[in-house]
Design an enzyme around this catalytic site. Structure first.
Site, PDB file in Angstrom:
ATOM      1  N   LYS A 104      -2.267  -3.961   6.442  1.00 65.01           N
ATOM      2  CA  LYS A 104      -3.047  -3.998   7.686  1.00 65.01           C
ATOM      3  C   LYS A 104      -2.133  -3.931   8.916  1.00 65.01           C
ATOM      4  O   LYS A 104      -2.322  -3.099   9.805  1.00 65.01           O
ATOM      5  CB  LYS A 104      -3.914  -5.270   7.725  1.00 65.01           C
ATOM      6  CG  LYS A 104      -4.885  -5.377   6.554  1.00 65.01           C
ATOM      7  CD  LYS A 104      -5.740  -6.628   6.610  1.00 65.01           C
ATOM      8  CE  LYS A 104      -4.988  -7.928   6.416  1.00 65.01           C
ATOM      9  NZ  LYS A 104      -4.321  -8.031   5.094  1.00 65.01           N
ATOM     10  N   THR A 105      -1.143  -4.805   8.948  1.00 61.47           N
ATOM     11  CA  THR A 105      -0.213  -4.828  10.073  1.00 61.47           C
ATOM     12  C   THR A 105       0.542  -3.498  10.168  1.00 61.47           C
ATOM     13  O   THR A 105       0.711  -2.931  11.243  1.00 61.47           O
ATOM     14  CB  THR A 105       0.791  -5.996   9.908  1.00 61.47           C
ATOM     15  OG1 THR A 105       0.042  -7.207   9.831  1.00 61.47           O
ATOM     16  CG2 THR A 105       1.761  -6.069  11.074  1.00 61.47           C
ATOM     17  N   ASP A 132      -3.551 -10.517  14.855  1.00 61.35           N
ATOM     18  CA  ASP A 132      -3.418 -10.808  13.434  1.00 61.35           C
ATOM     19  C   ASP A 132      -4.097 -12.156  13.166  1.00 61.35           C
ATOM     20  O   ASP A 132      -4.166 -12.991  14.069  1.00 61.35           O
ATOM     21  CB  ASP A 132      -1.926 -10.892  13.083  1.00 61.35           C
ATOM     22  CG  ASP A 132      -1.676 -10.408  11.670  1.00 61.35           C
ATOM     23  OD1 ASP A 132      -2.654 -10.204  10.939  1.00 61.35           O
ATOM     24  OD2 ASP A 132      -0.499 -10.251  11.311  1.00 61.35           O
ATOM     25  N   THR A 191      -7.805 -11.807   6.813  1.00 63.11           N
ATOM     26  CA  THR A 191      -7.985 -11.921   5.371  1.00 63.11           C
ATOM     27  C   THR A 191      -9.348 -12.561   5.067  1.00 63.11           C
ATOM     28  O   THR A 191      -9.767 -12.615   3.918  1.00 63.11           O
ATOM     29  CB  THR A 191      -6.899 -12.829   4.762  1.00 63.11           C
ATOM     30  OG1 THR A 191      -6.838 -14.025   5.547  1.00 63.11           O
ATOM     31  CG2 THR A 191      -5.548 -12.155   4.796  1.00 63.11           C
ATOM     32  N   ARG A 250       3.265  -5.574  -0.559  1.00 68.25           N
ATOM     33  CA  ARG A 250       4.240  -6.598  -0.170  1.00 68.25           C
ATOM     34  C   ARG A 250       4.829  -7.292  -1.388  1.00 68.25           C
ATOM     35  O   ARG A 250       6.029  -7.542  -1.465  1.00 68.25           O
ATOM     36  CB  ARG A 250       3.631  -7.647   0.767  1.00 68.25           C
ATOM     37  CG  ARG A 250       4.685  -8.724   1.140  1.00 68.25           C
ATOM     38  CD  ARG A 250       4.154  -9.824   2.026  1.00 68.25           C
ATOM     39  NE  ARG A 250       3.794  -9.317   3.322  1.00 68.25           N
ATOM     40  CZ  ARG A 250       2.665  -9.602   3.950  1.00 68.25           C
ATOM     41  NH1 ARG A 250       1.777 -10.387   3.375  1.00 68.25           N
ATOM     42  NH2 ARG A 250       2.410  -9.097   5.126  1.00 68.25           N
TER      43      ARG A 250
HETATM   44  N1  LIG Z   1       0.485   2.063   2.386  1.00 66.72           N
HETATM   45  C1  LIG Z   1       1.729   1.581   2.286  1.00 66.72           C
HETATM   46  N2  LIG Z   1       2.750   2.372   1.918  1.00 66.72           N
HETATM   47  C2  LIG Z   1       3.994   1.879   1.775  1.00 66.72           C
HETATM   48  N3  LIG Z   1       4.334   0.580   2.000  1.00 66.72           N
HETATM   49  C3  LIG Z   1       3.354  -0.254   2.387  1.00 66.72           C
HETATM   50  C4  LIG Z   1       2.011   0.195   2.559  1.00 66.72           C
HETATM   51  N4  LIG Z   1       1.274  -0.861   2.946  1.00 66.72           N
HETATM   52  C5  LIG Z   1       2.092  -1.905   3.018  1.00 66.72           C
HETATM   53  N5  LIG Z   1       3.346  -1.563   2.684  1.00 66.72           N
HETATM   54  C6  LIG Z   1       4.507  -2.461   2.582  1.00 66.72           C
HETATM   55  O1  LIG Z   1       4.032  -3.783   2.417  1.00 66.72           O
HETATM   56  C7  LIG Z   1       4.485  -4.621   3.464  1.00 66.72           C
HETATM   57  C8  LIG Z   1       3.372  -5.568   3.843  1.00 66.72           C
HETATM   58  O2  LIG Z   1       2.354  -4.885   4.519  1.00 66.72           O
HETATM   59  P1  LIG Z   1       1.612  -5.532   5.789  1.00 66.72           P
HETATM   60  O3  LIG Z   1       1.131  -4.406   6.624  1.00 66.72           O
HETATM   61  O4  LIG Z   1       2.488  -6.520   6.455  1.00 66.72           O
HETATM   62  O5  LIG Z   1       0.389  -6.250   5.078  1.00 66.72           O
HETATM   63  P2  LIG Z   1      -0.788  -7.120   5.730  1.00 66.72           P
HETATM   64  O6  LIG Z   1      -0.656  -7.025   7.209  1.00 66.72           O
HETATM   65  O7  LIG Z   1      -2.041  -6.502   5.201  1.00 66.72           O
HETATM   66  O8  LIG Z   1      -0.599  -8.512   5.218  1.00 66.72           O
HETATM   67  C9  LIG Z   1       4.909  -3.651   4.572  1.00 66.72           C
HETATM   68  O9  LIG Z   1       5.983  -4.120   5.297  1.00 66.72           O
HETATM   69  C10 LIG Z   1       5.329  -2.422   3.818  1.00 66.72           C
HETATM   70  O10 LIG Z   1       6.677  -2.513   3.463  1.00 66.72           O
HETATM   71 MG   LIG Z   2      -0.231  -8.666   8.439  1.00 67.87          MG
END
Ligand SMILES: Nc1ncnc2c1ncn2[C@@H]1O[C@H](COP(=O)(O)OP(=O)(O)O)[C@@H](O)[C@H]1O
Ligand SMILES: [Mg+2]
Length: 333
Positions: free
Chosen positions: A69-70, A114, A163, A222
């Site tokens: 998401k981030t 976030d 989430t 992640r």
């Molecule tokens: N679609 C994607 N392709 C490649 N790597 C990804 C992808 N989505 C997430 N990641 C990896 O996973 C890590 C965590 O993602 P993040 O965006 O921080 O998740 P969330 O915000 O949903 O908790 C990112 O830093 C990246 O390295």
């Molecule tokens: Mg995040």
């Protein structure tokens, strides 16, 4: 039965992993692997706004932690050449905090909130007029000398990530132009992510090791990256040039996760259903009481993966362990 502190193990994100996230974060559509449905929907929204030369719709992203998401918010900002202002929900405890952020926005900025479910309701209400009329209305001072002021805001886009989508209030939810649910990744997408990450971190990995990491990653980028990084640490300690399947297995043992990516709290939850409730069906309230965890957290954070891999069934009369659960935990029926 061993008492496991679920709260502590889940949701925690060590500092080390934060910098890992930043290093491995993709910044272009090509590097953002998987989530095709979301990418397609977003590209249409962005292109349409671009054609009209307008800021694009406000967006809500929801789904399990670590699904991108981030990353996607950063990518959208990079693609649309906008500034991204990142704020976490819990840091907006007072109306003044959000008012200061909103009034400092510049034309075309993207404001990314976030953990949006943790923005307190009175603060959240400021978004309503900010979105509807691009204004905020504030009351300065107290008592007879209090006065109301309105501030005009520039064109901006709000992106919220959470989430716990059920905790986002309906008035806010209805103001987003599009809402995207993040699903677990396909196994081959996770494998592609692991391979990309290994390349960026600069080491070799056997294809069997890639596959083992993907299988234990809970289909979550992640976690896949975290397992990769830990495996690399081990390989380095042993002076090995390549990460193979044995190193990965050893890493799992040390991290106390199994080949399906189950951690102690997952096993605790499943064993509880089996040992205390005869395999179910057990109502979520009874489970909540037994685990000492919030109902919403159990439903939105713990259960989805177990359901996805067929270790838990949600039926109208309660949760049930499956044949697979007994087999995997090696418990006789
Ligand atoms: N679609 C994607 N392709 C490649 N790597 C990804 C992808 N989505 C997430 N990641 C990896 O996973 C890590 C965590 O993602 P993040 O965006 O921080 O998740 P969330 O915000 O949903 O908790 C990112 O830093 C990246 O390295
Ligand atoms: Mg995040």
């Amino acid at each position: 039965m061993k008492k496991v502190n679920i709260k502590k193990t889940r949701n925690q994100k060590p500092k080390d992993d934060q910098s890992l996230d930043a290093v491995l974060r993709p910044f272009s559509w090509n590097d953002y692997i998987g989530q095709k449905r979301i990418k397609k929907g977003l590209k249409i929204i962005l292109e349409a706004a671009n054609k009209r030369n307008e800021p694009f719709d406000h967006l809500l992203f929801y789904g399990q932690p670590g699904l991108g998401k981030t990353t996607l918010a950063h990518l959208i900002a990079a693609e649309s050449k906008s500034n991204l202002r990142v704020v976490s929900g819990p840091s907006l405890s007072r109306i003044g905090d959000l008012a200061a952020i909103l009034s400092n926005l510049e034309e075309k900025d993207i404001l990314f909130i976030d953990e949006a479910h943790r923005v307190p309701r009175p603060v959240e209400e400021l978004f309503y007029s900010a979105i509807d009329e691009r204004k905020i209305h504030l009351t300065l001072g107290k008592g007879p000398s209090a006065r109301a002021i309105s501030l005009d805001l520039p064109y901006f886009t709000l992106i919220c990530a959470t989430t716990r989508v059920n905790l986002i209030s309906p008035p806010l939810r209805s103001r987003f132009g599009a809402i995207f649910r993040f699903d677990y990744y396909e196994k081959q997408d996770i494998e592609a992510i692991v391979e990309r990450s290994a390349k960026i971190l600069g080491f070799e990995i056997a294809s069997e090791a890639v596959s083992a990491i993907a299988r234990a990653s809970r289909f979550t980028p992640r976690l896949a990256n975290r397992l990769l990084k830990r495996s690399r640490d081990f390989a380095e300690m042993r002076n090995l040039k390549i990460i193979d399947k044995e190193i990965v297995s050893e890493t799992f043992k040390i991290l106390e996760i199994d080949e399906m990516g189950l951690e102690s709290y997952d096993r605790h939850l499943l064993k509880m259903i089996i040992e205390k409730f005869g395999g179910g069906p057990v109502g979520v309230n009874a489970l909540t009481a037994a685990l000492g965890e919030e109902k919403g957290v159990i439903e939105e954070v713990y259960e989805p993966y177990l359901i996805k891999i067929g270790f838990l069934q949600r039926t109208p009369i309660g949760r049930m362990a499956t044949e697979e659960t007994y087999k995997w935990l090696n418990i006789a029926r």
